[in-house]
Design an enzyme around this catalytic site. Structure first.
Site, PDB file in Angstrom:
ATOM      1  N   MET A   1       0.859  -1.195   0.000  1.00 12.45           N
ATOM      2  CA  MET A   1       0.000   0.000   0.000  1.00 12.45           C
ATOM      3  C   MET A   1       0.890   1.238   0.000  1.00 12.45           C
ATOM      4  O   MET A   1       1.548   1.533   0.996  1.00 12.45           O
ATOM      5  CB  MET A   1      -0.912   0.006   1.223  1.00 12.45           C
ATOM      6  CG  MET A   1      -2.010  -1.039   1.162  1.00 12.45           C
ATOM      7  SD  MET A   1      -3.104  -0.976   2.591  1.00 12.45           S
ATOM      8  CE  MET A   1      -2.073  -1.703   3.845  1.00 12.45           C
ATOM      9  N   SER A   2       0.908   1.938  -1.127  1.00 10.34           N
ATOM     10  CA  SER A   2       1.729   3.141  -1.237  1.00 10.34           C
ATOM     11  C   SER A   2       1.316   4.131  -0.164  1.00 10.34           C
ATOM     12  O   SER A   2       0.123   4.384   0.022  1.00 10.34           O
ATOM     13  CB  SER A   2       1.551   3.779  -2.608  1.00 10.34           C
ATOM     14  OG  SER A   2       2.066   2.918  -3.582  1.00 10.34           O
TER      15      SER A   2
ATOM     16  N   ASN B   1      -7.287 -11.456  -2.568  1.00 11.74           N
ATOM     17  CA  ASN B   1      -7.195 -10.166  -1.884  1.00 11.74           C
ATOM     18  C   ASN B   1      -8.487  -9.358  -2.064  1.00 11.74           C
ATOM     19  O   ASN B   1      -9.062  -9.340  -3.139  1.00 11.74           O
ATOM     20  CB  ASN B   1      -5.981  -9.406  -2.460  1.00 11.74           C
ATOM     21  CG  ASN B   1      -5.931  -7.933  -2.096  1.00 11.74           C
ATOM     22  OD1 ASN B   1      -5.923  -7.063  -2.964  1.00 11.74           O
ATOM     23  ND2 ASN B   1      -5.911  -7.630  -0.808  1.00 11.74           N
ATOM     24  N   GLY B   2      -8.890  -8.731  -0.968  1.00  7.53           N
ATOM     25  CA  GLY B   2     -10.017  -7.803  -1.013  1.00  7.53           C
ATOM     26  C   GLY B   2     -10.972  -7.994   0.135  1.00  7.53           C
ATOM     27  O   GLY B   2     -11.596  -9.047   0.285  1.00  7.53           O
ATOM     28  N   ASP B   3     -11.028  -6.962   1.008  1.00  2.46           N
ATOM     29  CA  ASP B   3     -12.034  -6.893   2.070  1.00  2.46           C
ATOM     30  C   ASP B   3     -11.866  -7.912   3.193  1.00  2.46           C
ATOM     31  O   ASP B   3     -12.858  -8.290   3.831  1.00  2.46           O
ATOM     32  CB  ASP B   3     -13.458  -7.010   1.491  1.00  2.46           C
ATOM     33  CG  ASP B   3     -13.805  -5.841   0.581  1.00  2.46           C
ATOM     34  OD1 ASP B   3     -13.015  -4.876   0.521  1.00  2.46           O
ATOM     35  OD2 ASP B   3     -14.873  -5.893  -0.067  1.00  2.46           O
TER      36      ASP B   3
ATOM     37  N   ARG C   1      -6.301  -2.761   3.704  1.00  2.00           N
ATOM     38  CA  ARG C   1      -6.883  -1.740   4.589  1.00  2.00           C
ATOM     39  C   ARG C   1      -7.306  -2.268   5.950  1.00  2.00           C
ATOM     40  O   ARG C   1      -7.360  -1.516   6.916  1.00  2.00           O
ATOM     41  CB  ARG C   1      -8.061  -1.065   3.864  1.00  2.00           C
ATOM     42  CG  ARG C   1      -7.609  -0.238   2.663  1.00  2.00           C
ATOM     43  CD  ARG C   1      -8.743   0.043   1.725  1.00  2.00           C
ATOM     44  NE  ARG C   1      -9.292  -1.226   1.227  1.00  2.00           N
ATOM     45  CZ  ARG C   1     -10.476  -1.359   0.675  1.00  2.00           C
ATOM     46  NH1 ARG C   1     -11.248  -0.311   0.520  1.00  2.00           N
ATOM     47  NH2 ARG C   1     -10.892  -2.548   0.264  1.00  2.00           N
TER      48      ARG C   1
ATOM     49  N   CYS D   1      -3.046  -1.125  -9.829  1.00  4.42           N
ATOM     50  CA  CYS D   1      -3.260   0.230  -9.285  1.00  4.42           C
ATOM     51  C   CYS D   1      -4.273   1.003 -10.131  1.00  4.42           C
ATOM     52  O   CYS D   1      -4.112   1.121 -11.343  1.00  4.42           O
ATOM     53  CB  CYS D   1      -1.940   0.995  -9.214  1.00  4.42           C
ATOM     54  SG  CYS D   1      -2.183   2.627  -8.501  1.00  4.42           S
TER      55      CYS D   1
HETATM   56  C1  FMN Z   1      -3.669   3.493   0.267  1.00  8.94           C
HETATM   57  C2  FMN Z   1      -3.508   2.313  -0.651  1.00  8.94           C
HETATM   58  C3  FMN Z   1      -2.347   2.167  -1.382  1.00  8.94           C
HETATM   59  C4  FMN Z   1      -2.174   1.066  -2.229  1.00  8.94           C
HETATM   60  N1  FMN Z   1      -0.996   0.913  -2.897  1.00  8.94           N
HETATM   61  C5  FMN Z   1      -0.775  -0.207  -3.645  1.00  8.94           C
HETATM   62  C6  FMN Z   1       0.489  -0.468  -4.256  1.00  8.94           C
HETATM   63  O1  FMN Z   1       1.442   0.297  -4.125  1.00  8.94           O
HETATM   64  N2  FMN Z   1       0.610  -1.614  -4.990  1.00  8.94           N
HETATM   65  C7  FMN Z   1      -0.429  -2.500  -5.130  1.00  8.94           C
HETATM   66  O2  FMN Z   1      -0.276  -3.519  -5.807  1.00  8.94           O
HETATM   67  N3  FMN Z   1      -1.618  -2.285  -4.547  1.00  8.94           N
HETATM   68  C8  FMN Z   1      -1.815  -1.186  -3.797  1.00  8.94           C
HETATM   69  N4  FMN Z   1      -3.013  -1.016  -3.161  1.00  8.94           N
HETATM   70  C9  FMN Z   1      -4.037  -2.061  -3.268  1.00  8.94           C
HETATM   71  C10 FMN Z   1      -3.917  -3.070  -2.113  1.00  8.94           C
HETATM   72  O3  FMN Z   1      -2.702  -3.781  -2.190  1.00  8.94           O
HETATM   73  C11 FMN Z   1      -5.098  -4.067  -2.137  1.00  8.94           C
HETATM   74  O4  FMN Z   1      -5.068  -4.743  -3.361  1.00  8.94           O
HETATM   75  C12 FMN Z   1      -6.450  -3.383  -1.968  1.00  8.94           C
HETATM   76  O5  FMN Z   1      -6.407  -2.406  -0.949  1.00  8.94           O
HETATM   77  C13 FMN Z   1      -7.559  -4.407  -1.642  1.00  8.94           C
HETATM   78  O6  FMN Z   1      -7.266  -5.100  -0.450  1.00  8.94           O
HETATM   79  P1  FMN Z   1      -7.990  -4.723   0.970  1.00  8.94           P
HETATM   80  O7  FMN Z   1      -9.461  -4.789   0.736  1.00  8.94           O
HETATM   81  O8  FMN Z   1      -7.477  -5.762   1.905  1.00  8.94           O
HETATM   82  O9  FMN Z   1      -7.534  -3.319   1.292  1.00  8.94           O
HETATM   83  C14 FMN Z   1      -3.207   0.093  -2.349  1.00  8.94           C
HETATM   84  C15 FMN Z   1      -4.376   0.248  -1.601  1.00  8.94           C
HETATM   85  C16 FMN Z   1      -4.542   1.324  -0.757  1.00  8.94           C
HETATM   86  C17 FMN Z   1      -5.799   1.450   0.031  1.00  8.94           C
END
Ligand code: FMN
Length: 340
Positions: free
Chosen positions: A28-29, A210-212, A235, A110
């Site tokens: 997560m950037s 991945n997701g949620d 997240r 992304c």
């Molecule tokens: C703030 C933020 C930054 C993210 N940066 C990246 C990143 O640099 N590379 C990437 O592959 N995914 C990035 N993602 C996506 C996450 O890796 C992930 O795929 C997405 O948040 C869904 O997963 P979650 O529901 O568990 O958050 C980012 C997501 C968020 C919220």
């Protein structure tokens, strides 16, 4: 505060690299920087991934990119690159490998306009032929395994993740991660775990869903529903760096260690804050730490520790680290008194 996974067994392999468990912290950037990755690992995350690196900037030695790629010092080092030119993808992969990456991940997920307008990230899912040339260039550039992270497709009408997964496997990719949303969904709606299962069926590679996922039990559900080998948590770990570790434990043991509470939680916040100031320097560290402090206060509220609004505002806005630290300690101390 020494935390270790209850049992980090039951891992799997990506190429020749041993992955010691089945719950990863997502890249997560702006969030999963070195201090946060280190915390997640300490709590037992099976694997962490660097923030995405823009290939050209990284190759040219950009300070910011180098910082994002820093090694945590424990476990396999997975570095994520993003770009849209085969040459720079290959060069960036070589730099990452030379600097110790054990695995290189390509970002095709992304959704940010800044990234997709340069035809990187999820925009690559609109042109699979081009996506494959980037994959081939990266795979050919290095000896370490190259992996791929993607969404389901660009929009509901163009769900092509199964096709990309299959073609990527043929092109030499060694692990696939799928975030169960389309690009056009950004982060809205619900991640579609059933659609992730369709991608799983298209490839025999190690596969990450991945997701949620917001609690350890979700990790077991997403793996069951998708047939994935492991789960990636983004997240859900905001203000909860222990969550991937708890999920990893739950997947092996069916139970997990409780999150740190009270004074232990306070110590963790202070330690994370201090580490961010050291990592970025005071000015940037202060700014970057604010979102984490905000999330920690939300987690504290979930635990029944309420920080009053004035104090919260001061914690979030003060540019004086000593004052912020004193306020955090005070917030927890007064919460203890109220609870007593
Ligand atoms: C703030 C933020 C930054 C993210 N940066 C990246 C990143 O640099 N590379 C990437 O592959 N995914 C990035 N993602 C996506 C996450 O890796 C992930 O795929 C997405 O948040 C869904 O997963 P979650 O529901 O568990 O958050 C980012 C997501 C968020 C919220």
């Amino acid at each position: 505060l020494k935390q270790k996974s209850i049992d980090s067994g039951n891992g799997f392999k990506v190429g020749s690299v041993d992955i010691p468990g089945r719950a990863f912290l997502a890249p997560m950037s702006g969030v999963s920087d070195l201090p946060f990755r280190k915390l997640a690992l300490r709590f037992g995350a099976s694997m962490v991934v660097s923030e995405m690196l823009a290939c050209r900037e990284y190759v040219h030695g950009g300070k910011n990119a180098r910082k994002r790629a820093e090694k945590t010092g424990s476990g396999p080092h997975m570095v994520q690159i993003a770009g849209n030119e085969a040459y720079w993808m290959g060069e960036a992969a070589k730099v990452a490998e030379a600097e110790g990456a054990d695995i290189i991940d390509i970002n095709m997920g992304c959704p940010a306009k800044k990234v997709t307008s340069g035809y990187s990230g999820s925009a690559l899912m609109r042109d699979l032929d081009h996506a494959i040339t980037l994959i081939e260039a990266t795979v050919q550039a290095v000896k370490v395994p190259v992996t791929l992270k993607m969404r389901l497709g660009w929009d509901d009408e163009t769900i092509n993740a199964p096709e990309l997964a299959k073609r990527a496997e043929d092109a030499g990719i060694q692990m696939i991660t799928v975030h169960g949303r389309t690009r056009c969904q950004f982060y809205k709606g619900k991640a579609d775990w059933q659609a992730i299962a369709e991608v799983r069926k298209a490839t025999g590679l190690p596969f990450i869903a991945n997701g949620d996922v917001t609690k350890p039990e979700d990790a077991a559900s997403i793996i069951k529903q998708t047939g994935a080998d492991a789960v990636m948590i983004g997240r859900g770990s905001y203000g909860k760096p222990w969550l991937p570790g708890q999920a990893a434990d739950y997947l092996v043991n069916g139970f997990y260690r409780q999150a740190p509470e009270g004074k232990d939680f306070m110590k963790l916040i202070l330690e994370h804050y201090e580490h961010m100031l050291q990592h970025y320097g005071i000015e940037t560290g202060l700014r970057n730490a604010r979102k984490h402090l905000g999330w920690y206060m939300e987690t504290a509220e979930e635990m029944g520790i309420f920080v009053d609004q004035t104090m919260k505002k001061q914690i979030m806005t003060s540019s004086e680290p000593q004052f912020v630290k004193a306020l955090i300690s005070q917030a927890f101390d007064s919460a203890q008194i109220e609870a007593a």
